[in-house]
Design a protein around this motif. Structure first.
Motif, mmCIF file in Angstrom:
data_model
loop_
_atom_site.group_PDB
_atom_site.id
_atom_site.type_symbol
_atom_site.label_atom_id
_atom_site.label_comp_id
_atom_site.label_asym_id
_atom_site.label_seq_id
_atom_site.Cartn_x
_atom_site.Cartn_y
_atom_site.Cartn_z
ATOM 1 N N TYR A 175 12.464 -12.376 0.188
ATOM 2 C CA TYR A 175 11.088 -12.513 0.362
ATOM 3 C C TYR A 175 10.630 -14.024 1.089
ATOM 4 O O TYR A 175 11.403 -14.809 0.937
ATOM 5 N N PRO A 176 9.585 -13.943 1.901
ATOM 6 C CA PRO A 176 9.345 -15.172 2.584
ATOM 7 C C PRO A 176 9.008 -16.336 1.791
ATOM 8 O O PRO A 176 9.025 -17.445 2.121
ATOM 9 N N HIS A 177 8.657 -15.985 0.466
ATOM 10 C CA HIS A 177 8.232 -17.183 -0.511
ATOM 11 C C HIS A 177 8.604 -16.537 -1.908
ATOM 12 O O HIS A 177 8.426 -15.421 -2.192
ATOM 13 N N GLN A 178 8.909 -17.652 -2.954
ATOM 14 C CA GLN A 178 9.317 -17.390 -4.128
ATOM 15 C C GLN A 178 8.007 -16.554 -4.762
ATOM 16 O O GLN A 178 8.272 -15.584 -5.916
ATOM 17 N N VAL A 179 6.694 -16.693 -4.454
ATOM 18 C CA VAL A 179 5.693 -16.280 -5.120
ATOM 19 C C VAL A 179 5.238 -14.899 -4.892
ATOM 20 O O VAL A 179 4.284 -13.946 -5.065
ATOM 21 N N PHE A 180 5.788 -14.636 -3.714
ATOM 22 C CA PHE A 180 5.555 -13.160 -2.982
ATOM 23 C C PHE A 180 5.561 -11.786 -3.766
ATOM 24 O O PHE A 180 4.510 -11.188 -3.698
ATOM 25 N N PRO A 181 6.574 -11.762 -4.408
ATOM 26 C CA PRO A 181 6.811 -10.447 -5.269
ATOM 27 C C PRO A 181 5.764 -10.510 -6.453
ATOM 28 O O PRO A 181 5.236 -9.560 -7.123
ATOM 29 N N ILE A 182 5.314 -11.819 -6.973
ATOM 30 C CA ILE A 182 4.529 -11.987 -7.894
ATOM 31 C C ILE A 182 2.972 -11.606 -7.411
ATOM 32 O O ILE A 182 2.169 -10.908 -8.152
ATOM 33 N N LEU A 183 2.518 -12.102 -6.171
ATOM 34 C CA LEU A 183 1.513 -11.539 -5.669
ATOM 35 C C LEU A 183 1.315 -10.084 -5.285
ATOM 36 O O LEU A 183 0.103 -9.599 -5.399
ATOM 37 N N VAL A 184 2.497 -9.639 -4.866
ATOM 38 C CA VAL A 184 2.270 -8.170 -4.702
ATOM 39 C C VAL A 184 2.204 -7.372 -5.782
ATOM 40 O O VAL A 184 1.301 -6.416 -6.060
ATOM 41 N N SER A 185 2.789 -7.821 -6.815
ATOM 42 C CA SER A 185 2.670 -7.115 -8.389
ATOM 43 C C SER A 185 1.139 -7.190 -8.735
ATOM 44 O O SER A 185 0.467 -6.549 -9.440
ATOM 45 N N ILE A 186 0.561 -8.471 -8.630
ATOM 46 C CA ILE A 186 -0.738 -8.634 -9.098
ATOM 47 C C ILE A 186 -1.899 -8.001 -8.145
ATOM 48 O O ILE A 186 -2.701 -7.258 -8.828
ATOM 49 N N TYR A 187 -1.661 -7.931 -6.929
ATOM 50 C CA TYR A 187 -2.908 -7.122 -6.130
ATOM 51 C C TYR A 187 -2.647 -5.688 -6.268
ATOM 52 O O TYR A 187 -3.381 -4.935 -6.353
ATOM 53 N N SER A 188 -1.428 -5.240 -6.511
ATOM 54 C CA SER A 188 -1.156 -3.926 -6.804
ATOM 55 C C SER A 188 -1.723 -3.248 -8.180
ATOM 56 O O SER A 188 -2.360 -2.187 -8.214
ATOM 57 N N PHE A 189 -1.447 -4.246 -9.017
ATOM 58 C CA PHE A 189 -2.268 -3.760 -10.492
ATOM 59 C C PHE A 189 -3.768 -4.053 -10.204
ATOM 60 O O PHE A 189 -4.520 -2.881 -10.915
ATOM 61 N N PHE A 190 -4.334 -4.577 -9.520
ATOM 62 C CA PHE A 190 -6.050 -4.657 -9.359
ATOM 63 C C PHE A 190 -6.272 -3.596 -8.536
ATOM 64 O O PHE A 190 -7.213 -2.774 -8.662
ATOM 65 N N LEU A 191 -5.680 -3.588 -7.155
ATOM 66 C CA LEU A 191 -6.111 -2.546 -6.265
ATOM 67 C C LEU A 191 -5.712 -1.235 -6.378
ATOM 68 O O LEU A 191 -6.356 -0.358 -5.976
ATOM 69 N N GLY A 192 -4.416 -1.057 -6.948
ATOM 70 C CA GLY A 192 -3.936 0.136 -6.922
ATOM 71 C C GLY A 192 -4.191 0.791 -8.534
ATOM 72 O O GLY A 192 -4.127 2.092 -8.656
ATOM 73 N N TYR A 193 -4.530 0.137 -9.428
ATOM 74 C CA TYR A 193 -4.644 0.623 -10.850
ATOM 75 C C TYR A 193 -6.065 0.214 -11.349
ATOM 76 O O TYR A 193 -6.744 1.263 -11.568
ATOM 77 N N LEU A 194 -6.422 -0.757 -11.399
ATOM 78 C CA LEU A 194 -7.654 -1.180 -12.168
ATOM 79 C C LEU A 194 -9.020 -0.904 -11.379
ATOM 80 O O LEU A 194 -9.821 -0.150 -11.900
ATOM 81 N N LEU A 195 -8.954 -1.055 -10.152
ATOM 82 C CA LEU A 195 -10.144 -0.833 -9.362
ATOM 83 C C LEU A 195 -10.520 0.624 -9.262
ATOM 84 O O LEU A 195 -11.644 1.112 -9.637
ATOM 85 N N PRO A 196 -9.456 1.402 -8.849
ATOM 86 C CA PRO A 196 -9.699 2.976 -8.668
ATOM 87 C C PRO A 196 -9.967 3.709 -10.347
ATOM 88 O O PRO A 196 -10.979 4.477 -10.135
ATOM 89 N N LEU A 197 -9.394 3.210 -11.080
ATOM 90 C CA LEU A 197 -9.567 3.631 -12.418
ATOM 91 C C LEU A 197 -10.891 3.243 -12.957
ATOM 92 O O LEU A 197 -11.578 4.196 -13.796
ATOM 93 N N SER A 198 -11.438 2.021 -12.830
ATOM 94 C CA SER A 198 -12.639 1.675 -13.296
ATOM 95 C C SER A 198 -13.757 2.277 -12.673
ATOM 96 O O SER A 198 -14.936 2.855 -13.141
#
Length: 335
Positions: A175-198
C-alpha cells in the motif's frame, strides 16, 4: 466486494466452504443468464424496466463469475491446469486478489439497482415528467456512467498488489500508505453500501405512499377497473423490487461490517484481530451470504414477479405459448 480474499491464506480449513463458494458462482451465472434470456426472448417483457433488470442481471452474473474464477483457481484448485506464467499470475493478483473486480462489480450491481429504482420512482411519483426525463439516450448514458464509474473509482487497487515467486505465496500487497486500506474500507462502506441503500429505501417508501394514495383515490372515485388494476399491478412490481432490496440489505450488511476494519485479513493488517481465527470464520460466513445475494435475484423474480413467471413459461413451455403467448399485463407498463 469481498468475493476475493488473499491467496496467501487458507480459506477456513474446510474444502467444503470453498466448494460452496465456487458453486454459488456457477449457480449465480446460470440463474442470471436465464433472466437475460427470458426477458430478451419474450416480447411482452420488452420495456425499459425489464431492460434495466437485464443490466442488473449482467452485473450479478459477472460478479458470480469472478467469484467462481477466484475460488476455482486459488483455494479450491478446481482448475488445476491453469497457467502459472508471470503474466497470468500478474492478472490474477491485480484483478482478483486485489479485489479490484470484486469491488467494481459490487458497485455496478448496487448502482444498477439504483437505476431501476430511479426509473420506477419517476414513473410513479412524477409520471408527467417520465417521457421527458427518461429518454432512451439519457438512460443509456446513465448506465454507461454507472459501469465506467464503478471501475474507475477502484483503479488504484490494481497497483496495490504484484505477483512474487515464493513458496505458498503468489501475491504481495504494497500500500502507498498505512491508512490506504482503512480509507478504501470506509469509502466503500459509505459509497458502495450506505448511500445506495439509503437512496433506494427512501425512494421505495415514497413510491409506496404514492401508490396507496392513488389506490385510495381511485377506489373512492369508483374508477374503471383497468385504472385500479394498473395501480395494484405497480404495487406488486414495487413489492418485488423491495424484496430484492431487502435481500441485498440482509445479505450484504454483515460483510460490509466485517470488512470495514480489515480490508485484507492478514496478520499484517491494520488491526491485530484481522488475522485471528474468530474474525476469519466471521469473514468466511459473511462471504457466503454476500455471494448468495447475486444468486437469489432470479429466484425472487420467479416467485414475486408475475410477468417474469409468465415469460419463463412462455420461453420454455410450448403449451403455455399456444394458450397464453399474447397476454400482456399492466404491471410492466412504463407509467
Amino acid at each position: 466486494m469481498n468475493a476475493t480474499d488473499e491467496h496467501n491464506e487458507e480459506p477456513t480449513g474446510e474444502k467444503l466452504v470453498c466448494q460452496i463458494m465456487a458453486a454459488e458462482g456457477v449457480i449465480g451465472v446460470l440463474g442470471n443468464i436465464l433472466v437475460c434470456y427470458v426477458i430478451l426472448r419474450v416480447k411482452f417483457l420488452h420495456n425499459i424496466t425489464n431492460y434495466l433488470l437485464v443490466n442488473l442481471a449482467v452485473a450479478d452474473m459477472l460478479l458470480c463469475f469472478q467469484v467462481f474464477l477466484y475460488y476455482s483457481i486459488s483455494d479450491c484448485k478446481l482448475i488445476a491446469f491453469a497457467p502459472v506464467s508471470k503474466g497470468v499470475r500478474d492478472l490474477f493478483c491485480r484483478l482478483l486478489a486485489s479485489k479490484f473486480l470484486a469491488f467494481a462489480l459490487t458497485y455496478a450491481s448496487a448502482y444498477n439497482l439504483c437505476v431501476v429504482t430511479l426509473e420506477r420512482y419517476i414513473a410513479i411519483v412524477h409520471p408527467l415528467h417520465y417521457a421527458r426525463k427518461l429518454t432512451t439516450a439519457r438512460m443509456v448514458t446513465l448506465i454507461i456512467m454507472v459501469w465506467v464509474t464503478s471501475f474507475v473509482v477502484h483503479i488504484t487497487l490494481l497497483f496495490t498488489v504484484e505477483p512474487i515467486d515464493a513458496p505458498n505465496k503468489i501475491c504481495s500487497f504494497k500500500y502507498p500508505h498505512q491508512v490506504f486500506p482503512i480509507l478504501v474500507s470506509i469509502y466503500s462502506f459509505f459509497l458502495g453500501y450506505l448511500l445506495p441503500l439509503s437512496f433506494m429505501s427512501l425512494a421505495y417508501y415514497k413510491m409506496q405512499v404514492t401508490l396507496k394514495r392513488q389506490a385510495k383515490a381511485l377506489n373512492l372515485q369508483h374508477a374503471r377497473a383497468a385504472a385500479y388494476d394498473l395501480v395494484i399491478a405497480r404495487q406488486n412490481l414495487i413489492s418485488m423490487l423491495k424484496t430484492v432490496l431487502g435481500a441485498l440489505i440482509v445479505l450484504w450488511t454483515l460483510d460490509y461490517v466485517v470488512t470495514l476494519p480489515c480490508l485484507h485479513r492478514t496478520d499484517e493488517a491494520q488491526f491485530s484481530f484481522c488475522g485471528s481465527k474468530p474474525y476469519h470464520y466471521a469473514r468466511v460466513f459473511a462471504n457466503l451470504l454476500f455471494n448468495f445475494n447475486s444468486v437469489i435475484n432470479p429466484i425472487i423474480y420467479e416467485f414475486k414477479y408475475k410477468k417474469f413467471k409468465q415469460g419463463f413459461k412462455l420461453a420454455f413451455c410450448r403449451c403455455f405459448k399456444r394458450h397464453n403467448g399474447n397476454r400482456v399485463g399492466v404491471d410492466i407498463a412504463p407509467l
